[in-house]
Structures are given as C-alpha cells and as structure tokens.
Design an enzyme around this catalytic site. Structure first.
Site, PDB file in Angstrom:
ATOM      1  CG  HIS A  17      29.405 -29.801  34.562  1.00 55.82           C
ATOM      2  ND1 HIS A  17      30.140 -28.731  35.007  1.00 55.82           N
ATOM      3  CD2 HIS A  17      28.136 -29.326  34.408  1.00 55.82           C
ATOM      4  CE1 HIS A  17      29.374 -27.661  35.102  1.00 55.82           C
ATOM      5  NE2 HIS A  17      28.145 -27.996  34.760  1.00 55.82           N
ATOM      6  CE  LYS A  41      23.557 -18.824  31.378  1.00 56.89           C
ATOM      7  NZ  LYS A  41      23.598 -20.223  31.806  1.00 56.89           N
ATOM      8  NE  ARG A  90      22.543 -28.337  39.376  1.00 55.59           N
ATOM      9  CZ  ARG A  90      23.094 -27.222  38.934  1.00 55.59           C
ATOM     10  NH1 ARG A  90      24.248 -26.842  39.411  1.00 55.59           N
ATOM     11  NH2 ARG A  90      22.491 -26.485  38.040  1.00 55.59           N
ATOM     12  CB  SER A 128      30.031 -23.582  37.276  1.00 53.86           C
ATOM     13  OG  SER A 128      30.028 -24.770  36.532  1.00 53.86           O
TER      14      SER A 128
HETATM   15  P1  ADP Z   1      23.740 -23.998  32.033  1.00 58.69           P
HETATM   16  O1  ADP Z   1      24.309 -22.620  31.964  1.00 58.69           O
HETATM   17  O2  ADP Z   1      23.157 -24.494  30.759  1.00 58.69           O
HETATM   18  O3  ADP Z   1      22.869 -24.287  33.224  1.00 58.69           O
HETATM   19  P2  ADP Z   1      25.773 -25.505  33.352  1.00 58.69           P
HETATM   20  O4  ADP Z   1      27.195 -25.636  32.880  1.00 58.69           O
HETATM   21  O5  ADP Z   1      25.557 -24.797  34.631  1.00 58.69           O
HETATM   22  O6  ADP Z   1      25.043 -24.876  32.143  1.00 58.69           O
HETATM   23  O7  ADP Z   1      25.098 -26.942  33.447  1.00 58.69           O
HETATM   24  C1  ADP Z   1      25.016 -27.795  32.344  1.00 58.69           C
HETATM   25  C2  ADP Z   1      24.174 -28.985  32.725  1.00 58.69           C
HETATM   26  O8  ADP Z   1      24.807 -29.710  33.768  1.00 58.69           O
HETATM   27  C3  ADP Z   1      22.777 -28.661  33.260  1.00 58.69           C
HETATM   28  O9  ADP Z   1      21.894 -29.648  32.804  1.00 58.69           O
HETATM   29  C4  ADP Z   1      22.941 -28.737  34.745  1.00 58.69           C
HETATM   30  O10 ADP Z   1      21.721 -29.064  35.399  1.00 58.69           O
HETATM   31  C5  ADP Z   1      23.928 -29.880  34.850  1.00 58.69           C
HETATM   32  N1  ADP Z   1      24.692 -29.835  36.099  1.00 58.69           N
HETATM   33  C6  ADP Z   1      25.371 -28.796  36.607  1.00 58.69           C
HETATM   34  N2  ADP Z   1      25.939 -29.109  37.789  1.00 58.69           N
HETATM   35  C7  ADP Z   1      25.587 -30.410  38.035  1.00 58.69           C
HETATM   36  C8  ADP Z   1      25.830 -31.324  39.099  1.00 58.69           C
HETATM   37  N3  ADP Z   1      26.508 -30.965  40.182  1.00 58.69           N
HETATM   38  N4  ADP Z   1      25.318 -32.567  39.004  1.00 58.69           N
HETATM   39  C9  ADP Z   1      24.601 -32.916  37.914  1.00 58.69           C
HETATM   40  N5  ADP Z   1      24.318 -32.102  36.885  1.00 58.69           N
HETATM   41  C10 ADP Z   1      24.810 -30.862  36.933  1.00 58.69           C
END
Ligand code: ADP
Length: 165
Positions: A17, A41, A90, A128
């Site tokens: 992130h 969630k 990703r 996460s």
């Molecule tokens: P959501 O519940 O909306 O998927 P996340 O917190 O999991 O929220 O992810 C938020 C954003 O960050 C999404 O666009 C996700 O694809 C991106 N993201 C999550 N992990 C990574 C990573 N390792 N590298 C790049 N982008 C990421």
C-alpha cells in the site's frame, strides 16, 4: 489542482500500500487515502486504528491526507472534490474485480476516472490477509509492514496466558 482518492480497507497498511501511496502522491497534487469503515468485512483493526497507523507511516508525505469513509465511494469522492480514484493492481486475479468496480464507479459518477498503478514487483505477492495469517502464527512480518504496524499486529495476536495448564 488534481485531487485523488486511494480507497481501501488497509487492515493493516502494508509496504505494498505504502508503495502505491508514495508513487501516486508524486502524480497528483493532493492524495486522500480513504479508509473504508465497513464492519461487514470483519476487520482485525478498528477504522480508528487503521487511520492512526496510516497517519503514522505517511507523516513524511505532505500532500497525503488520511480520511475515514463509509457509503459509496462516488459520494465520498464528490464530497472530497476528487476526480480520480487510484487503485493498485497486483495480479490477474485483481483485474476482474477492479475492472467491474471502476466501470460501476464511472457509471455512477461519469466525471470520476480510475487510475491503476501496477504493483512494484517486490510487493506483488503481498496482501493484508497474508500478513495477518503470518502474524497470527507468530511469524516475522518485518519485511512486509512498517515497525508501527508490526507492533500493533503483535499486540493483536498476543496469546493470552494459558490458565488451564
Ligand atoms: P480492498 O478491501 O479495497 O481490496 P485493500 O486494503 O486490500 O482494500 O487494498 C486497497 C488497494 O491497494 C487495492 O487497490 C489493492 O489492489 C491495493 N493493494 C493491496 N496490496 C497491494 C500490494 N501489495 N501492491 C500494490 N497494491 C496493493
């Protein structure tokens, strides 16, 4: 002045992130990291805790703001006067869901555009969910999350003393 929103659950924020936050903050004038307050969630960390962790790890980025939101992303974007949504991509598995979301958001708010940043290769596997799984089993998450977040994970997964033995 280009204002963008990077929305997500951030439960908790990872280096993946942070990579997207740092890179998109260079592309826009003002970046709002929108923390989704969605209890459906079943997040590990409360929305307040997730906001605090994000604030702690982005203090060095002056054009980044952390804000809590619930409800529709298009409404939040309107309220924050943002024209752009940032999402990280990703893998192919992210693609279908992200495509659907961006097209839906574009229908609901035609003035809103979604910009996708592809993940840096070193974080392409990182989520996460994986980080929480590792932490839950007492594994070392140093290379996946900032120190502040690692400490919060350790507290969250601290096993209570076993009074039965
Ligand atoms: P959501 O519940 O909306 O998927 P996340 O917190 O999991 O929220 O992810 C938020 C954003 O960050 C999404 O666009 C996700 O694809 C991106 N993201 C999550 N992990 C990574 C990573 N390792 N590298 C790049 N982008 C990421």
């Amino acid at each position: 002045m280009l204002r963008a929103i990077y929305p997500g659950s951030f439960d908790p924020v990872t280096y993946g992130h942070l990579d997207i936050i740092r890179r998109s903050a260079k592309l826009v004038d003002h970046l709002i990291v929108g923390v989704l307050n969605n209890n459906a969630k079943m997040p590990l960390f409360s929305a307040k805790e997730r906001v605090k962790m994000l604030k702690d790890v982005t203090t060095a980025l002056p054009n980044v703001e952390i804000a809590l939101f619930d409800g529709l992303l298009v409404d939040f974007a309107k309220k924050m006067e943002a024209r752009v949504i940032i999402r990280g991509l990703r893998a192919i598995t992210d693609f279908e869901y992200e495509l659907q979301m961006s097209q839906t958001n574009h229908k609901l708010g035609p003035e809103l555009e979604t910009i996708f940043l592809t993940t840096s290769i070193e974080y392409s596997y990182l989520s996460s969910t994986t980080v929480k799984e590792i932490a839950a089993f007492g594994g070392d998450v140093t290379q996946f999350v900032p120190d502040e977040v690692r400490r919060k994970l350790e507290v969250a997964f601290q096993t209570p003393p076993n009074h039965l033995s």
